[in-house]
Design a protein around this motif. Structure first.
Motif, PDB file in Angstrom:
ATOM      1  N   GLU B  97       1.020  -1.191   0.032  1.00 52.67           N
ATOM      2  CA  GLU B  97       0.031  -0.047   0.025  1.00 52.67           C
ATOM      3  C   GLU B  97       0.878   1.243   0.099  1.00 52.67           C
ATOM      4  O   GLU B  97       1.809   1.529   0.839  1.00 52.67           O
ATOM      5  N   TRP B  99       0.176   5.609  -0.614  1.00 55.09           N
ATOM      6  CA  TRP B  99      -1.044   6.353  -0.738  1.00 55.09           C
ATOM      7  C   TRP B  99      -2.337   5.959  -0.414  1.00 55.09           C
ATOM      8  O   TRP B  99      -3.296   6.429  -1.190  1.00 55.09           O
ATOM      9  N   GLY B 100      -2.644   5.062   0.327  1.00 53.82           N
ATOM     10  CA  GLY B 100      -3.889   4.729   0.304  1.00 53.82           C
ATOM     11  C   GLY B 100      -4.156   3.588  -0.880  1.00 53.82           C
ATOM     12  O   GLY B 100      -5.536   3.683  -1.316  1.00 53.82           O
ATOM     13  N   ARG B 101      -3.262   3.454  -1.820  1.00 52.77           N
ATOM     14  CA  ARG B 101      -3.878   2.668  -2.906  1.00 52.77           C
ATOM     15  C   ARG B 101      -2.836   1.361  -3.007  1.00 52.77           C
ATOM     16  O   ARG B 101      -1.836   1.038  -2.620  1.00 52.77           O
ATOM     17  N   ASN B 102      -3.412   0.191  -3.489  1.00 51.56           N
ATOM     18  CA  ASN B 102      -2.992  -0.995  -3.596  1.00 51.56           C
ATOM     19  C   ASN B 102      -2.131  -1.030  -4.709  1.00 51.56           C
ATOM     20  O   ASN B 102      -2.502  -0.832  -5.966  1.00 51.56           O
ATOM     21  N   LYS B 148       3.281  12.606  -0.715  1.00 52.67           N
ATOM     22  CA  LYS B 148       1.583  12.486  -1.087  1.00 52.67           C
ATOM     23  C   LYS B 148       1.525  12.681  -2.595  1.00 52.67           C
ATOM     24  O   LYS B 148       2.610  12.873  -3.433  1.00 52.67           O
TER      25      LYS B 148
END
Lengths: 258, 258
Positions: B97, B99-102, B148
């Motif tokens: 994971e 940036w909150g993405r897989n 970010k």
């Protein structure tokens, strides 16, 4: 509420029998129709199956039920959604890597206001549940205190215990968590466990007409602990955790935390 | 060497046909008997199946072959081990994971000396392969440049392109990588792709006696690109990537990188 299932064993074992019982609660004997997931540790590796569909009808659940994946640590969760929509990214258990280890976590309960009060740094949720948010916060706190793993494993357990107590201030926080070596559990409301070791006997599922005689399946040295939100078998003595209890298991045995 | 398979589509589609061909190479028509894995994106969620056993005999491969999981981005890998033992934690694709993405990644090739020359910071490998090490380094570099996500997605693609070129100095670096929105590919030696769109025709697998008529299965607006180490079908025109090519796909279409 959701249901949790965990296993800690001193030898690779399958969880087909317990899983079979739990899956009935996913849309058949229970209301937990909003998906399910399971994680099996095999060495340092972690194999997960996730399905946002009810477990009682799931093709993937049938595979897991019939295909005896051998593992020493297992975490399973069936979901009754109360925070976050029903979709794959909101399906427990959640997995993240920290210190080159797979950390896996499943939560039962609700944590109100956590997203406003607790800030995240390195780990970010992919989905929208308060559960995954709490997991990311837990790992953030561990990583910020220990950028590298401390030499004494007991320090990690003590830290997780403190963090669980903090999180339980936000609501119900029943969890299972594993770092590939230890299985950690925190109880806010409901959590029970049974440790099976020689002499082994028979067990009968509560949710399905299925019995098993462990003496035909286990070796004399095997020790296995199964944890669940509610006892899964009718004729074994399950221990019930109390509010605020933090438990650690390794190789099937409960360890004391000082 | 290992085999890669990827898919980018503008509508959720199953990959059963292509998967069926690839799996034959895992111990039957090919020497890739050291495990296999597949990742399906569903929205922001990522569902993976990993198996350290040959794909041609795998119970889990049978499930994936017969159970049409619909996805817009897929990455699959079958392994011929050349670095790291055969075990679950060394089985591609790897997921982290950021940036909150897989982020998901699979690699074909060998990278000599990478562990000595490149240092890691936040992301650490769980297994022992040079492949996972390179993935962790890639994510470390992205995270260190962009804590970010930048507002322009193109900046990420450009950075990944540069990083892939750096990594290919260590050896063969054919990869597929996905951040849940874009499918990135880098070619050192072998990578081919075909884009299917209306008017759809028939396709016949190279590795198995199986044909499919896409005009019965696809809608007129569907666009799907399938990528593989070697073309999977005999009667379609596959494009072959050249050494050093970096490709980006979104919604089934190739994007240009500036």
């Amino acid at each position: 509420m959701c249901e949790l299932l965990g296993m800690s064993s001193n030898t690779p074992a399958d969880i087909c029998f317990s899983f079979s019982g739990l899956m009935q609660r996913g849309g058949k004997t229970g209301p937990h129709k909003d998906g399910w997931g399971i994680a099996f540790y095999e060495g340092r590796g972690c194999r997960t199956f996730h399905d946002p569909f009810p477990s009682a009808d799931s093709e993937i659940a049938k595979l897991v039920k019939n295909y005896p994946i051998k593992s020493r640590n297992v975490i399973c969760h069936i979901r009754k959604a109360n925070s976050g929509k029903v979709c794959l990214e909101n399906t427990h258990p959640f997995v993240r890597e920290l210190w080159g280890r797979n950390w896996c976590y499943a939560h039962n309960g609700q944590l109100r206001g956590i997203k406003k009060k607790l800030k995240l740094a390195h780990f970010e949720p992919v989905g929208t549940t308060d559960s995954e948010y709490a997991f990311c916060w837990l790992l953030d706190q561990i990583y910020s205190k220990y950028p590298k793993p401390p030499k004494q494993d007991g320090k990690i357990a003590l830290l997780i215990k403190e963090l669980c107590h903090s999180l339980s201030q936000f609501g119900v926080f029943n969890i299972l968590m594993c770092d590939s070596k230890y299985l950690y559990a925190h109880c806010s409301t409901k959590l029970a466990w049974v440790t099976r070791k020689a002499p082994f006997g028979k067990a009968k599922l509560v949710d399905e007409d299925l019995s098993i005689d462990f003496c035909h399946r286990m070796s004399p040295d095997d020790v296995i602990t199964v944890l669940a939100t509610e006892p899964l078998t009718a004729n074994e003595t399950w221990q019930r955790a109390q509010k605020g209890d933090f438990l650690v298991f390794k190789d099937g045995l409960q360890l004391s935390i000082k």
